[in-house]
Design a protein around this motif. Structure first.
Motif, PDB file in Angstrom:
ATOM      1  N   ALA A 119      35.656  27.468  20.928  1.00 41.82           N
ATOM      2  CA  ALA A 119      35.871  27.199  19.507  1.00 41.82           C
ATOM      3  C   ALA A 119      37.345  27.151  19.127  1.00 41.82           C
ATOM      4  N   ASP A 120      38.232  27.686  19.969  1.00 42.45           N
ATOM      5  CA  ASP A 120      39.639  27.794  19.609  1.00 42.45           C
ATOM      6  C   ASP A 120      40.589  26.920  20.405  1.00 42.45           C
ATOM      7  N   ALA A 121      40.144  26.346  21.523  1.00 42.78           N
ATOM      8  CA  ALA A 121      41.052  25.526  22.322  1.00 42.78           C
ATOM      9  C   ALA A 121      40.302  24.713  23.368  1.00 42.78           C
ATOM     10  N   ILE A 122      40.946  23.635  23.770  1.00 41.20           N
ATOM     11  CA  ILE A 122      40.573  22.907  24.980  1.00 41.20           C
ATOM     12  C   ILE A 122      41.613  23.335  26.005  1.00 41.20           C
ATOM     13  N   VAL A 123      41.159  23.878  27.131  1.00 41.95           N
ATOM     14  CA  VAL A 123      42.074  24.353  28.164  1.00 41.95           C
ATOM     15  C   VAL A 123      41.952  23.426  29.364  1.00 41.95           C
ATOM     16  N   ILE A 124      43.066  22.809  29.737  1.00 42.33           N
ATOM     17  CA  ILE A 124      43.091  21.843  30.831  1.00 42.33           C
ATOM     18  C   ILE A 124      43.927  22.439  31.954  1.00 42.33           C
ATOM     19  N   THR A 125      43.325  22.567  33.145  1.00 41.49           N
ATOM     20  CA  THR A 125      43.996  23.180  34.281  1.00 41.49           C
ATOM     21  C   THR A 125      44.090  22.183  35.422  1.00 41.49           C
ATOM     22  N   TYR A 126      45.282  22.064  36.019  1.00 42.94           N
ATOM     23  CA  TYR A 126      45.484  21.158  37.157  1.00 42.94           C
ATOM     24  C   TYR A 126      46.747  21.572  37.899  1.00 42.94           C
ATOM     25  N   SER A 127      46.973  20.955  39.056  1.00 39.79           N
ATOM     26  CA  SER A 127      48.158  21.245  39.862  1.00 39.79           C
ATOM     27  C   SER A 127      48.832  19.958  40.305  1.00 39.79           C
ATOM     28  N   THR A 128      50.130  20.082  40.556  1.00 36.63           N
ATOM     29  CA  THR A 128      50.906  19.018  41.174  1.00 36.63           C
ATOM     30  C   THR A 128      51.579  19.639  42.399  1.00 36.63           C
ATOM     31  N   THR A 129      52.343  18.867  43.122  1.00 38.10           N
ATOM     32  CA  THR A 129      53.059  19.447  44.268  1.00 38.10           C
ATOM     33  C   THR A 129      54.127  20.425  43.813  1.00 38.10           C
ATOM     34  N   ALA A 130      54.539  20.349  42.555  1.00 37.81           N
ATOM     35  CA  ALA A 130      55.605  21.214  42.051  1.00 37.81           C
ATOM     36  C   ALA A 130      55.103  22.497  41.398  1.00 37.81           C
ATOM     37  N   ALA A 131      53.933  22.459  40.753  1.00 38.68           N
ATOM     38  CA  ALA A 131      53.495  23.629  39.985  1.00 38.68           C
ATOM     39  C   ALA A 131      52.013  23.547  39.641  1.00 38.68           C
ATOM     40  N   ASN A 132      51.494  24.689  39.176  1.00 36.52           N
ATOM     41  CA  ASN A 132      50.149  24.760  38.618  1.00 36.52           C
ATOM     42  C   ASN A 132      50.281  24.775  37.099  1.00 36.52           C
ATOM     43  N   TYR A 133      49.400  24.062  36.413  1.00 35.77           N
ATOM     44  CA  TYR A 133      49.488  23.941  34.967  1.00 35.77           C
ATOM     45  C   TYR A 133      48.203  24.403  34.300  1.00 35.77           C
ATOM     46  N   LYS A 134      48.363  25.036  33.144  1.00 35.20           N
ATOM     47  CA  LYS A 134      47.249  25.383  32.275  1.00 35.20           C
ATOM     48  C   LYS A 134      47.709  25.024  30.869  1.00 35.20           C
ATOM     49  N   VAL A 135      47.140  23.952  30.317  1.00 35.83           N
ATOM     50  CA  VAL A 135      47.558  23.426  29.022  1.00 35.83           C
ATOM     51  C   VAL A 135      46.490  23.771  27.987  1.00 35.83           C
ATOM     52  N   TYR A 136      46.924  24.401  26.912  1.00 45.23           N
ATOM     53  CA  TYR A 136      46.025  24.765  25.825  1.00 45.23           C
ATOM     54  C   TYR A 136      46.249  23.809  24.658  1.00 45.23           C
ATOM     55  N   VAL A 137      45.201  23.131  24.243  1.00 38.80           N
ATOM     56  CA  VAL A 137      45.252  22.262  23.064  1.00 38.80           C
ATOM     57  C   VAL A 137      44.441  22.978  21.987  1.00 38.80           C
ATOM     58  N   PRO A 138      45.094  23.408  20.908  1.00 46.42           N
ATOM     59  CA  PRO A 138      44.353  24.168  19.894  1.00 46.42           C
ATOM     60  C   PRO A 138      43.354  23.303  19.139  1.00 46.42           C
ATOM     61  N   THR A 139      42.218  23.891  18.821  1.00 49.22           N
ATOM     62  CA  THR A 139      41.275  23.211  17.947  1.00 49.22           C
ATOM     63  C   THR A 139      41.786  23.362  16.518  1.00 49.22           C
ATOM     64  N   CYS A 140      41.171  22.634  15.609  1.00 51.45           N
ATOM     65  CA  CYS A 140      41.603  22.738  14.210  1.00 51.45           C
ATOM     66  C   CYS A 140      40.401  22.604  13.285  1.00 51.45           C
ATOM     67  N   THR A 141      40.641  22.929  12.033  1.00 48.26           N
ATOM     68  CA  THR A 141      39.614  22.765  11.011  1.00 48.26           C
ATOM     69  C   THR A 141      39.617  21.306  10.551  1.00 48.26           C
ATOM     70  N   GLU A 142      38.674  20.951   9.694  1.00 49.71           N
ATOM     71  CA  GLU A 142      38.639  19.590   9.159  1.00 49.71           C
ATOM     72  C   GLU A 142      39.876  19.277   8.325  1.00 49.71           C
ATOM     73  N   GLN A 143      40.552  20.323   7.848  1.00 51.60           N
ATOM     74  CA  GLN A 143      41.782  20.136   7.077  1.00 51.60           C
ATOM     75  C   GLN A 143      43.018  20.061   7.976  1.00 51.60           C
ATOM     76  N   GLY A 144      42.827  20.187   9.300  1.00 51.68           N
ATOM     77  CA  GLY A 144      43.931  20.075  10.247  1.00 51.68           C
ATOM     78  C   GLY A 144      44.649  21.376  10.548  1.00 51.68           C
ATOM     79  N   VAL A 145      44.118  22.510  10.091  1.00 44.37           N
ATOM     80  CA  VAL A 145      44.735  23.805  10.353  1.00 44.37           C
ATOM     81  C   VAL A 145      44.361  24.243  11.767  1.00 44.37           C
TER      82      VAL A 145
END
Length: 121
Positions: free
Chosen positions: A64-90
């Motif tokens: 309910a609070d985020a989309i969490v995207i996890t992946y790796s490259t040859t340089a690093a491991n990544y965990k990207v959090y994209v926050p969810t929002c309300t209909e008003q964009g908060v």
């Protein structure tokens, strides 16, 4: 087939465009979850994946609070959090805290010419 549906251009409570991204043989756990995110947050995360040489599977977790995207490259491991929002964009702040830059009270005077670091030629 498993897929990630992305709807965008929302007007009068309805989305005008939609695209489904096939996840192939990806493992799906749980039921479908619908969340809203600000497009400017989601696009940056997707562009990063497109620009990097991803070397592993890309895991997507949604709550309910985020989309969490996890992946790796040859340089690093990544965990990207994209926050969810309300209909008003908060945006949800559950996984985020406000950034507070370090402040410097005084700068040291530095003369690079005295140190021999500067060569105008």
């Amino acid at each position: 087939m498993n897929s990630l549906a992305v709807d965008f251009v929302r007007r009068s409570g309805k989305f005008e465009s939609s695209i489904a991204v096939a996840l192939g043989t990806a493992k799906v756990v749980g039921s479908a979850t619908t969340v809203l995110v600000r497009s400017k947050d989601f696009v940056v995360a997707m562009q990063a994946i497109a620009d990097l040489g991803v070397t592993t599977a890309i895991d997507v977790h949604v709550d309910a609070d985020a989309i969490v995207i996890t992946y790796s490259t040859t340089a690093a491991n990544y965990k990207v959090y994209v926050p969810t929002c309300t209909e008003q964009g908060v945006r949800s702040g559950k996984y985020f805290k406000q950034y507070m830059p370090n402040t410097v009270l005084a700068f040291e005077d530095y003369d690079d010419q005295a140190e021999g670091d500067f060569d105008p030629e």
